[in-house]
Write a protein that holds these residues in place. Structure first.
Motif, PDB file in Angstrom:
ATOM      1  N   PRO A  52     -11.366  -9.538 -38.425  1.00  0.00           N
ATOM      2  CA  PRO A  52     -11.260  -8.796 -37.167  1.00  0.00           C
ATOM      3  C   PRO A  52     -11.387  -9.751 -35.978  1.00  0.00           C
ATOM      4  N   PRO A  53     -10.655  -9.493 -34.908  1.00  0.00           N
ATOM      5  CA  PRO A  53     -10.689 -10.414 -33.765  1.00  0.00           C
ATOM      6  C   PRO A  53     -12.082 -10.605 -33.168  1.00  0.00           C
ATOM      7  N   ASP A  54     -12.915  -9.588 -33.211  1.00  0.00           N
ATOM      8  CA  ASP A  54     -14.256  -9.715 -32.630  1.00  0.00           C
ATOM      9  C   ASP A  54     -15.227 -10.466 -33.539  1.00  0.00           C
ATOM     10  N   SER A  55     -14.771 -10.901 -34.714  1.00  0.00           N
ATOM     11  CA  SER A  55     -15.645 -11.643 -35.632  1.00  0.00           C
ATOM     12  C   SER A  55     -15.566 -13.154 -35.413  1.00  0.00           C
ATOM     13  N   LEU A  56     -14.641 -13.592 -34.566  1.00  0.00           N
ATOM     14  CA  LEU A  56     -14.444 -15.021 -34.337  1.00  0.00           C
ATOM     15  C   LEU A  56     -15.497 -15.595 -33.393  1.00  0.00           C
ATOM     16  N   ASN A  57     -15.931 -16.814 -33.693  1.00  0.00           N
ATOM     17  CA  ASN A  57     -16.762 -17.580 -32.770  1.00  0.00           C
ATOM     18  C   ASN A  57     -15.781 -18.326 -31.861  1.00  0.00           C
ATOM     19  N   ARG A  58     -15.417 -17.688 -30.774  1.00  0.00           N
ATOM     20  CA  ARG A  58     -14.302 -18.100 -29.921  1.00  0.00           C
ATOM     21  C   ARG A  58     -14.428 -19.499 -29.335  1.00  0.00           C
ATOM     22  N   GLU A  59     -15.626 -20.041 -29.253  1.00  0.00           N
ATOM     23  CA  GLU A  59     -15.783 -21.366 -28.656  1.00  0.00           C
ATOM     24  C   GLU A  59     -15.073 -22.460 -29.455  1.00  0.00           C
ATOM     25  N   TYR A  60     -14.695 -22.176 -30.696  1.00  0.00           N
ATOM     26  CA  TYR A  60     -14.030 -23.165 -31.535  1.00  0.00           C
ATOM     27  C   TYR A  60     -12.500 -23.037 -31.524  1.00  0.00           C
ATOM     28  N   PHE A  61     -11.967 -22.037 -30.848  1.00  0.00           N
ATOM     29  CA  PHE A  61     -10.549 -21.726 -30.911  1.00  0.00           C
ATOM     30  C   PHE A  61      -9.825 -22.010 -29.594  1.00  0.00           C
ATOM     31  N   ALA A  62      -8.614 -22.572 -29.725  1.00  0.00           N
ATOM     32  CA  ALA A  62      -7.732 -22.761 -28.575  1.00  0.00           C
ATOM     33  C   ALA A  62      -6.334 -22.310 -28.982  1.00  0.00           C
ATOM     34  N   GLU A  63      -5.671 -21.593 -28.102  1.00  0.00           N
ATOM     35  CA  GLU A  63      -4.303 -21.148 -28.384  1.00  0.00           C
ATOM     36  C   GLU A  63      -3.403 -22.354 -28.616  1.00  0.00           C
ATOM     37  N   SER A  64      -2.535 -22.235 -29.588  1.00  0.00           N
ATOM     38  CA  SER A  64      -1.542 -23.257 -29.905  1.00  0.00           C
ATOM     39  C   SER A  64      -0.184 -22.759 -29.413  1.00  0.00           C
ATOM     40  N   GLN A  65       0.731 -23.668 -29.236  1.00  0.00           N
ATOM     41  CA  GLN A  65       2.103 -23.289 -28.872  1.00  0.00           C
ATOM     42  C   GLN A  65       2.948 -22.978 -30.111  1.00  0.00           C
ATOM     43  N   THR A  66       2.402 -23.204 -31.291  1.00  0.00           N
ATOM     44  CA  THR A  66       3.142 -22.985 -32.538  1.00  0.00           C
ATOM     45  C   THR A  66       3.387 -21.502 -32.775  1.00  0.00           C
ATOM     46  N   ARG A  67       4.584 -21.198 -33.226  1.00  0.00           N
ATOM     47  CA  ARG A  67       4.962 -19.846 -33.622  1.00  0.00           C
ATOM     48  C   ARG A  67       5.774 -19.947 -34.907  1.00  0.00           C
ATOM     49  N   THR A  68       5.580 -18.993 -35.801  1.00  0.00           N
ATOM     50  CA  THR A  68       6.415 -18.883 -36.991  1.00  0.00           C
ATOM     51  C   THR A  68       6.769 -17.410 -37.164  1.00  0.00           C
ATOM     52  N   VAL A  69       7.772 -17.163 -37.990  1.00  0.00           N
ATOM     53  CA  VAL A  69       8.200 -15.788 -38.231  1.00  0.00           C
ATOM     54  C   VAL A  69       8.067 -15.465 -39.709  1.00  0.00           C
ATOM     55  N   CYS A  70       7.375 -14.368 -39.990  1.00  0.00           N
ATOM     56  CA  CYS A  70       7.311 -13.828 -41.334  1.00  0.00           C
ATOM     57  C   CYS A  70       8.335 -12.695 -41.399  1.00  0.00           C
ATOM     58  N   PRO A  71       9.164 -12.657 -42.441  1.00  0.00           N
ATOM     59  CA  PRO A  71      10.201 -11.625 -42.515  1.00  0.00           C
ATOM     60  C   PRO A  71       9.680 -10.192 -42.425  1.00  0.00           C
ATOM     61  N   TRP A  72       8.457  -9.943 -42.910  1.00  0.00           N
ATOM     62  CA  TRP A  72       7.993  -8.556 -42.877  1.00  0.00           C
ATOM     63  C   TRP A  72       6.807  -8.326 -41.952  1.00  0.00           C
ATOM     64  N   LYS A  73       6.104  -9.388 -41.521  1.00  0.00           N
ATOM     65  CA  LYS A  73       4.962  -9.200 -40.619  1.00  0.00           C
ATOM     66  C   LYS A  73       5.325  -9.434 -39.156  1.00  0.00           C
ATOM     67  N   GLY A  74       6.278 -10.312 -38.918  1.00  0.00           N
ATOM     68  CA  GLY A  74       6.701 -10.562 -37.539  1.00  0.00           C
ATOM     69  C   GLY A  74       6.364 -11.971 -37.063  1.00  0.00           C
ATOM     70  N   LEU A  75       6.207 -12.114 -35.752  1.00  0.00           N
ATOM     71  CA  LEU A  75       5.957 -13.400 -35.107  1.00  0.00           C
ATOM     72  C   LEU A  75       4.473 -13.741 -35.143  1.00  0.00           C
ATOM     73  N   ALA A  76       4.143 -14.877 -35.760  1.00  0.00           N
ATOM     74  CA  ALA A  76       2.747 -15.329 -35.851  1.00  0.00           C
ATOM     75  C   ALA A  76       2.443 -16.301 -34.721  1.00  0.00           C
ATOM     76  N   HIS A  77       1.282 -16.131 -34.125  1.00  0.00           N
ATOM     77  CA  HIS A  77       0.743 -17.036 -33.110  1.00  0.00           C
ATOM     78  C   HIS A  77      -0.404 -17.802 -33.763  1.00  0.00           C
ATOM     79  N   TYR A  78      -0.634 -19.032 -33.322  1.00  0.00           N
ATOM     80  CA  TYR A  78      -1.625 -19.896 -33.961  1.00  0.00           C
ATOM     81  C   TYR A  78      -2.746 -20.308 -33.021  1.00  0.00           C
TER      82      TYR A  78
END
Length: 101
Positions: free
Chosen positions: A27-53
């Motif tokens: 769940p998004p609220d379970s992350l310790n956000r101080e360790y995370f930074a948005e990446s510019q990487t994107r990939t596409v899963c055929p059935w889930k959609g566009l993934a952000h990293y």
């Protein structure tokens, strides 16, 4: 309790996660956000959609694109909207073996 751990640090911790294709989505609220930074990487899963990293940094060490999520998943994957999964050396601990089947 289920945890995502990298470099000896708990990146996320939750009572439960959603398992899709053998990956635990936290769940998004379970992350310790101080360790995370948005990446510019994107990939596409055929059935889930566009993934952000996210790139993870702990004690000066960086794990590029170690986590991903779907902001706008396809209708088939709507239950994992904004939930975060890990790879690239991040270890998920505390789940029952049958969850990983």
């Amino acid at each position: 309790m289920i945890r995502a751990v990298w470099n000896g640090t708990v990146l996320a911790e939750a009572e439960d996660a959603i398992v899709v294709e053998g990956r635990h989505y936290f769940p998004p609220d379970s992350l310790n956000r101080e360790y995370f930074a948005e990446s510019q990487t994107r990939t596409v899963c055929p059935w889930k959609g566009l993934a952000h990293y996210y790139t993870v940094t702990v004690d000066g060490e960086t794990n590029v694109d170690a986590a991903w999520y779907y902001r706008h998943p396809s209708p088939l994957a709507r239950k994992i909207k904004n939930y975060v999964a890990f790879w690239n050396g991040v270890v998920v601990e505390g789940f029952a073996p049958e969850e990983n089947a």
